[in-house]
Design a protein around this motif. Structure first.
Motif, mmCIF file in Angstrom:
data_model
loop_
_atom_site.group_PDB
_atom_site.id
_atom_site.type_symbol
_atom_site.label_atom_id
_atom_site.label_comp_id
_atom_site.label_asym_id
_atom_site.label_seq_id
_atom_site.Cartn_x
_atom_site.Cartn_y
_atom_site.Cartn_z
ATOM 1 N N ALA A 43 -1.600 -4.373 -9.738
ATOM 2 C CA ALA A 43 -0.575 -4.271 -10.779
ATOM 3 C C ALA A 43 -1.159 -3.581 -12.003
ATOM 4 C CB ALA A 43 -0.057 -5.658 -11.153
ATOM 5 N N ASP A 44 -0.384 -2.691 -12.615
ATOM 6 C CA ASP A 44 -0.759 -2.123 -13.901
ATOM 7 C C ASP A 44 -0.191 -3.060 -14.969
ATOM 8 O OD1 ASP A 44 -0.859 -0.699 -16.349
ATOM 9 O OD2 ASP A 44 -0.968 1.200 -15.260
ATOM 10 N N TRP A 45 -1.055 -3.836 -15.578
ATOM 11 C CA TRP A 45 -0.618 -4.885 -16.496
ATOM 12 C C TRP A 45 -0.003 -4.311 -17.772
ATOM 13 C CZ3 TRP A 45 -0.950 -9.484 -14.157
ATOM 14 C CH2 TRP A 45 -1.887 -9.637 -13.126
ATOM 15 N N ARG A 46 -0.236 -3.017 -18.051
ATOM 16 C CA ARG A 46 0.287 -2.406 -19.272
ATOM 17 C C ARG A 46 1.673 -1.794 -19.074
ATOM 18 N NH1 ARG A 46 -1.821 1.889 -19.922
ATOM 19 N NH2 ARG A 46 -2.850 2.044 -17.895
ATOM 20 N N THR A 47 1.940 -1.254 -17.877
ATOM 21 C CA THR A 47 3.170 -0.488 -17.661
ATOM 22 C C THR A 47 4.149 -1.123 -16.686
ATOM 23 O OG1 THR A 47 2.322 0.804 -15.780
ATOM 24 C CG2 THR A 47 1.783 1.598 -18.002
ATOM 25 N N GLY A 48 3.715 -2.108 -15.915
ATOM 26 C CA GLY A 48 4.582 -2.709 -14.916
ATOM 27 C C GLY A 48 4.599 -1.980 -13.586
ATOM 28 N N ALA A 49 3.795 -0.933 -13.437
ATOM 29 C CA ALA A 49 3.701 -0.239 -12.155
ATOM 30 C C ALA A 49 2.932 -1.096 -11.154
ATOM 31 C CB ALA A 49 3.002 1.107 -12.330
ATOM 32 N N VAL A 50 3.220 -0.906 -9.871
ATOM 33 C CA VAL A 50 2.485 -1.615 -8.828
ATOM 34 C C VAL A 50 2.048 -0.617 -7.764
ATOM 35 C CG1 VAL A 50 3.641 -3.834 -9.171
ATOM 36 C CG2 VAL A 50 4.580 -2.183 -7.530
ATOM 37 N N LEU A 51 0.952 -0.965 -7.111
ATOM 38 C CA LEU A 51 0.390 -0.149 -6.044
ATOM 39 C C LEU A 51 0.208 -1.043 -4.822
ATOM 40 C CD1 LEU A 51 -0.805 2.655 -5.327
ATOM 41 C CD2 LEU A 51 -3.022 1.794 -6.134
ATOM 42 N N HIS A 52 0.955 -0.746 -3.755
ATOM 43 C CA HIS A 52 0.876 -1.484 -2.503
ATOM 44 C C HIS A 52 0.046 -0.695 -1.495
ATOM 45 C CE1 HIS A 52 4.512 -3.898 -3.647
ATOM 46 N NE2 HIS A 52 4.968 -2.748 -4.110
ATOM 47 N N LEU A 53 -0.848 -1.378 -0.810
ATOM 48 C CA LEU A 53 -1.599 -0.764 0.277
ATOM 49 C C LEU A 53 -1.505 -1.665 1.504
ATOM 50 C CD1 LEU A 53 -3.287 -0.236 -2.551
ATOM 51 C CD2 LEU A 53 -4.913 0.832 -1.012
ATOM 52 N N THR A 54 -1.390 -1.073 2.664
ATOM 53 C CA THR A 54 -1.473 -1.847 3.898
ATOM 54 C C THR A 54 -2.470 -1.168 4.823
ATOM 55 O OG1 THR A 54 -0.192 -2.956 5.632
ATOM 56 C CG2 THR A 54 0.390 -0.671 5.170
ATOM 57 N N GLY A 55 -3.086 -1.975 5.682
ATOM 58 C CA GLY A 55 -4.083 -1.452 6.609
ATOM 59 C C GLY A 55 -4.804 -2.579 7.296
ATOM 60 N N THR A 56 -6.101 -2.420 7.473
ATOM 61 C CA THR A 56 -6.905 -3.451 8.129
ATOM 62 C C THR A 56 -8.140 -3.739 7.287
ATOM 63 O OG1 THR A 56 -8.104 -1.801 9.441
ATOM 64 C CG2 THR A 56 -6.140 -2.788 10.447
ATOM 65 N N VAL A 112 -16.279 -7.313 1.872
ATOM 66 C CA VAL A 112 -15.064 -7.055 2.646
ATOM 67 C C VAL A 112 -14.744 -5.569 2.516
ATOM 68 C CG1 VAL A 112 -12.632 -7.616 3.002
ATOM 69 C CG2 VAL A 112 -14.216 -9.390 2.202
ATOM 70 N N GLU A 113 -14.456 -4.939 3.656
ATOM 71 C CA GLU A 113 -14.094 -3.520 3.662
ATOM 72 C C GLU A 113 -12.674 -3.367 4.180
ATOM 73 O OE1 GLU A 113 -17.069 -0.336 4.432
ATOM 74 O OE2 GLU A 113 -15.830 0.009 6.219
ATOM 75 N N PHE A 114 -11.871 -2.615 3.435
ATOM 76 C CA PHE A 114 -10.462 -2.429 3.752
ATOM 77 C C PHE A 114 -10.190 -0.953 4.011
ATOM 78 C CE2 PHE A 114 -6.224 -1.220 2.187
ATOM 79 C CZ PHE A 114 -5.398 -2.078 2.903
ATOM 80 N N THR A 115 -9.460 -0.667 5.087
ATOM 81 C CA THR A 115 -9.069 0.698 5.417
ATOM 82 C C THR A 115 -7.557 0.810 5.319
ATOM 83 O OG1 THR A 115 -10.959 0.964 6.909
ATOM 84 C CG2 THR A 115 -9.131 2.518 7.159
ATOM 85 N N ALA A 116 -7.089 1.658 4.421
ATOM 86 C CA ALA A 116 -5.645 1.816 4.185
ATOM 87 C C ALA A 116 -5.031 2.782 5.186
ATOM 88 C CB ALA A 116 -5.402 2.316 2.770
ATOM 89 N N THR A 117 -3.821 2.437 5.621
ATOM 90 C CA THR A 117 -3.048 3.347 6.472
ATOM 91 C C THR A 117 -1.795 3.851 5.765
ATOM 92 O OG1 THR A 117 -1.867 1.466 7.455
ATOM 93 C CG2 THR A 117 -3.849 2.257 8.605
ATOM 94 N N ASP A 118 -1.297 3.092 4.775
ATOM 95 C CA ASP A 118 -0.112 3.481 4.020
ATOM 96 C C ASP A 118 -0.261 3.012 2.585
ATOM 97 O OD1 ASP A 118 2.086 4.446 6.124
ATOM 98 O OD2 ASP A 118 1.023 2.729 6.986
ATOM 99 N N VAL A 119 0.219 3.845 1.654
ATOM 100 C CA VAL A 119 0.130 3.552 0.225
ATOM 101 C C VAL A 119 1.509 3.773 -0.396
ATOM 102 C CG1 VAL A 119 -0.948 4.191 -1.967
ATOM 103 C CG2 VAL A 119 -2.287 4.321 0.159
ATOM 104 N N ILE A 120 1.953 2.827 -1.228
ATOM 105 C CA ILE A 120 3.225 2.959 -1.934
ATOM 106 C C ILE A 120 2.997 2.622 -3.406
ATOM 107 C CG2 ILE A 120 5.595 2.121 -2.173
ATOM 108 C CD1 ILE A 120 5.560 1.393 0.777
ATOM 109 N N GLU A 121 3.337 3.545 -4.282
ATOM 110 C CA GLU A 121 3.258 3.315 -5.727
ATOM 111 C C GLU A 121 4.670 3.307 -6.302
ATOM 112 O OE1 GLU A 121 1.537 5.354 -9.850
ATOM 113 O OE2 GLU A 121 0.762 6.020 -7.902
ATOM 114 N N ILE A 122 4.958 2.283 -7.113
ATOM 115 C CA ILE A 122 6.284 2.179 -7.743
ATOM 116 C C ILE A 122 6.098 1.968 -9.239
ATOM 117 C CG2 ILE A 122 8.489 0.967 -7.777
ATOM 118 C CD1 ILE A 122 7.934 0.025 -4.933
ATOM 119 N N ALA A 123 6.486 2.956 -10.024
ATOM 120 C CA ALA A 123 6.422 2.824 -11.480
ATOM 121 C C ALA A 123 7.537 1.905 -11.968
ATOM 122 C CB ALA A 123 6.541 4.198 -12.136
ATOM 123 N N GLY A 124 7.248 1.119 -13.011
ATOM 124 C CA GLY A 124 8.261 0.252 -13.602
ATOM 125 C C GLY A 124 8.771 -0.830 -12.688
ATOM 126 N N ALA A 125 7.956 -1.257 -11.720
ATOM 127 C CA ALA A 125 8.419 -2.237 -10.741
ATOM 128 C C ALA A 125 8.564 -3.641 -11.325
ATOM 129 C CB ALA A 125 7.459 -2.279 -9.548
#
Length: 306
Positions: A236-249, A269-282
């Motif tokens: 979460a961007d605590w200043r703007t309300g944007a969020v960044l979602h990642l999914t993977g393994t 812990v190592e994470f490998t992303a397969t999809d990324v979604i960014e939403i401004a003002g979420a």
């Protein structure tokens, strides 16, 4: 008690860490009912982190928000949420149907957090969750922040298969993120991770690595990863309300030599992303500058990264 509370993956992680006895002690905090003090705590909260799998089985973590009172424990086994993910959120479609969910109510201003896992069904205005597990976590690694409400309209999601340069810098400067995982049967969990900025290392546009610090020895997240590697991250961007979602393994690196190279790490812990979604003002919440947790270990300079 541990045999009743923990699944095979959690017990395996406790054995690998040599903390079976401490895990058994922590198991006594897990219950199926919400204590009265916790019901009052929920009524005061403006946000909830929720983790679940989408229709393709990918794990995601998301943020639900509302004016205090949008979370209401109708009774000791039921939570109503007067919110659902907005259009564009990776869990919007999934939560229009019954789903297994993991939830985390967290209050940064008072260093409090509470985990809840159960089964959700949609309602006209949100979700109705029958709870299976309820327990509090220790306050370590929570950065103190005060929130205020600021109306926001979520922007259309930006989707990609890898992190952009700006997203990599966002993560490199983060002091907090949330992770959703599940066990082999699909029972979901949502958890918090915190540290000084830089504790999450961006290894590449698709790979992140972070230290696993000393905790309560329950190993809910790492135990899930022992049996089911799918995971979802939320920044979460605590200043703007944007969020960044990642999914993977994700996978746990149990090599003590690797952990020894990272201050405070018990393992990595190592994470490998397969999809990324960014939403401004979420999110309609804005937060003050953080007061770092006194428990945060130091972070290595970037040139010393693995």
């Amino acid at each position: 008690m541990a045999a009743d509370v923990y699944h095979e993956g959690e017990r395996a992680a406790q054995r690998r860490a040599g903390l079976l006895d401490q895990g058994a002690f922590s198991a006594r905090a897990v219950r199926a009912e919400i204590p009265e003090v916790a019901r009052k705590f929920l009524l005061q909260q403006p946000m909830l982190v929720l983790g679940a799998a989408d229709a393709q089985g990918r794990m995601w973590a998301t943020l639900l928000t509302g004016r205090p009172g949008f979370l209401n424990a109708e009774d000791a086994r039921t939570l109503t949420i007067d919110a659902r993910p907005a259009a564009g959120d990776p869990l919007h479609d999934r939560l229009t149907e019954p789903a297994t969910v993991g939830m985390l109510a967290i209050e940064p201003a008072r260093h409090r957090r509470m985990r809840m896992n159960g089964h959700a069904i949609p309602t006209p205005h949100g979700l109705h969750v029958t709870l299976d597990q309820v327990y509090s976590n220790c306050p370590k690694y929570i950065q103190k922040r005060e929130s205020r409400w600021e109306a926001a309209v979520p922007a259309p999601p930006r989707r990609s298969r890898a992190l952009t340069g700006d997203q990599q810098r966002w993560i490199s400067g983060a002091d907090t993120f949330f992770i959703a995982t599940s066990d082999r049967e699909g029972n979901a969990d949502a958890s918090h991770r915190g540290g000084n900025p830089g504790f999450v290392e961006v290894v590449s546009p698709t790979v992140l690595r972070w230290p696993d610090y000393t905790g309560n020895a329950m190993f809910n997240t790492l135990g899930n990863l022992e049996v089911q590697p799918r995971a979802g991250l939320l920044f979460a961007d605590w200043r703007t309300g944007a969020v960044l979602h990642l999914t993977g393994t994700a996978r746990t690196d149990w090599d003590p030599a690797h952990a020894a190279a990272v201050p405070g790490a018990e393992r990595l812990v190592e994470f490998t992303a397969t999809d990324v979604i960014e939403i401004a003002g979420a999110a309609p919440l804005r937060w003050s500058e953080p007061v770092p947790s006194r428990f945060n270990p130091p972070v290595r300079p970037p040139e010393e990264a693995l």
